[in-house]
Enzyme design. Structure first.
Site, PDB file in Angstrom:
ATOM      1  N   VAL A   1       0.840  -1.192   0.000  1.00 14.78           N
ATOM      2  CA  VAL A   1       0.000   0.000   0.000  1.00 14.78           C
ATOM      3  C   VAL A   1       0.878   1.246   0.000  1.00 14.78           C
ATOM      4  CG1 VAL A   1      -1.848   1.249   1.197  1.00 14.78           C
ATOM      5  CG2 VAL A   1      -1.746  -1.250   1.343  1.00 14.78           C
ATOM      6  N   LYS A   2       0.471   2.227  -0.793  1.00 13.85           N
ATOM      7  CA  LYS A   2       1.146   3.529  -0.771  1.00 13.85           C
ATOM      8  C   LYS A   2       0.298   4.502   0.033  1.00 13.85           C
ATOM      9  CE  LYS A   2       1.659   6.531  -4.332  1.00 13.85           C
ATOM     10  NZ  LYS A   2       2.184   7.124  -5.585  1.00 13.85           N
ATOM     11  N   SER A   3       0.920   5.171   0.997  1.00  9.70           N
ATOM     12  CA  SER A   3       0.178   6.064   1.876  1.00  9.70           C
ATOM     13  C   SER A   3       1.046   7.248   2.254  1.00  9.70           C
ATOM     14  CB  SER A   3      -0.275   5.313   3.142  1.00  9.70           C
ATOM     15  OG  SER A   3      -1.050   6.144   3.969  1.00  9.70           O
TER      16      SER A   3
END
Length: 293
Positions: free
Chosen positions: A202-204
């Site tokens: 996940v990119k956050s």
């Protein structure tokens, strides 16, 4: 006919040495198939367990962003210095030399521009095209709290299903609307939903307070999104804090290609991510390399 060598005695079977089964180094990815692991091991450095991703996919919804007017001139020279390149299939086919071996993360969602509601996206790339392009992961935007939240989540789950079938990991990219709070509570919600529904990583965004609660409550790797252009020392500090607080790397676009010395900045970020270099030392490296350029 059998090889004559098969009939000889005295072969070494090493019966006293048990075969070792190597564990996988990425959080939450130990039960994935071989092809998935192989692709992830190209994205993430097996020694550090981290990645520096160069993102240049901004044009798919906002056109020629500053610094991306000429990708062939401004970006292609940077690619060998990044661990991973994130972009669209149009830019990949038209500009990026196929001789480069940097792993590709392909933007797979799209459908709306900055002139419309951005959360109204669909799947814009067929998995067969991802296979033709030999990509290492497919990126899908997820708009938790957005107008088309459900549709974006279903986009991601469809790509997870397809990616699992063909051995291509899915990257969920958390998007934050202008009316959403950029705090740990929101990102804990967004990243956990993506992971629960099958995203392989996940990119956050980074938040200064309680970022470690985001990374610890997400069962798969989180890559920190770089966001808007900020001064080099601030970007390096943000990257340092993110990886020290559990991120498995950083994704930077504007803080790289809008820098005065993009190659130097990429190398400085790499020193922070892979070698745990302090922001101050990394800034010294950046300035030294900048002067050499």
């Amino acid at each position: 006919m059998p090889d004559a060598d098969d009939l000889k005695e005295g072969k070494k079977y090493y019966t006293d040495v048990p075969q070792e089964t190597e564990g996988f180094f990425l959080k939450g990815c130990g039960h994935l198939d071989w092809g998935m692991k192989n692709r992830l091991a190209r994205i993430f450095n097996p020694k550090s367990g981290r990645t520096v991703m160069l993102a240049i996919d901004h044009g798919y919804f906002q056109g020629p962003t500053t610094g991306l007017e000429r990708v062939d001139l401004n970006i292609v020279p940077l690619i060998p210095h990044a661990d991973t390149l994130m972009l669209t299939r149009g830019m990949l086919r038209s500009v990026v030399p196929p001789s480069l071996d940097t792993p590709i993360v392909l933007r797979a969602s799209g459908g709306s521009s900055i002139l419309k509601e951005l959360s109204n996206e669909g799947i814009a790339v067929d998995v067969e095209d991802c296979m033709r392009l030999n990509v290492c992961a497919m990126a899908v935007q997820v708009f938790i709290g957005g107008e088309f939240e459900k549709e974006s989540i279903m986009n991601m789950t469809r790509m997870v299903d397809i990616g699992t079938r063909y051995g291509i990991p899915t990257l969920a990219v958390t998007a934050v609307g202008t009316d959403m709070a950029r705090d740990a509570r929101y990102f804990r919600l967004a990243t956990r939903i993506c992971a629960e529904l099958g995203a392989n990583y996940v990119k956050s965004y980074y938040v200064e307070k309680d970022f470690e609660t985001i990374t610890s409550s997400c069962p798969v790797p989180i890559v920190m999104a770089g966001g808007k252009k900020i001064p080099e020392i601030d970007a390096l500090t943000m990257a340092y804090r993110a990886v020290q607080e559990g991120a498995a790397g950083v994704d930077m676009g504007r803080n790289i290609f809008q820098s005065d010395a993009p190659v130097a900045m990429l190398k400085a970020v790499g020193a922070v991510v892979h070698n745990n270099e302090t922001p101050e030392k990394a800034l010294e490296l950046y300035q030294t390399l900048k002067n050499q350029e």
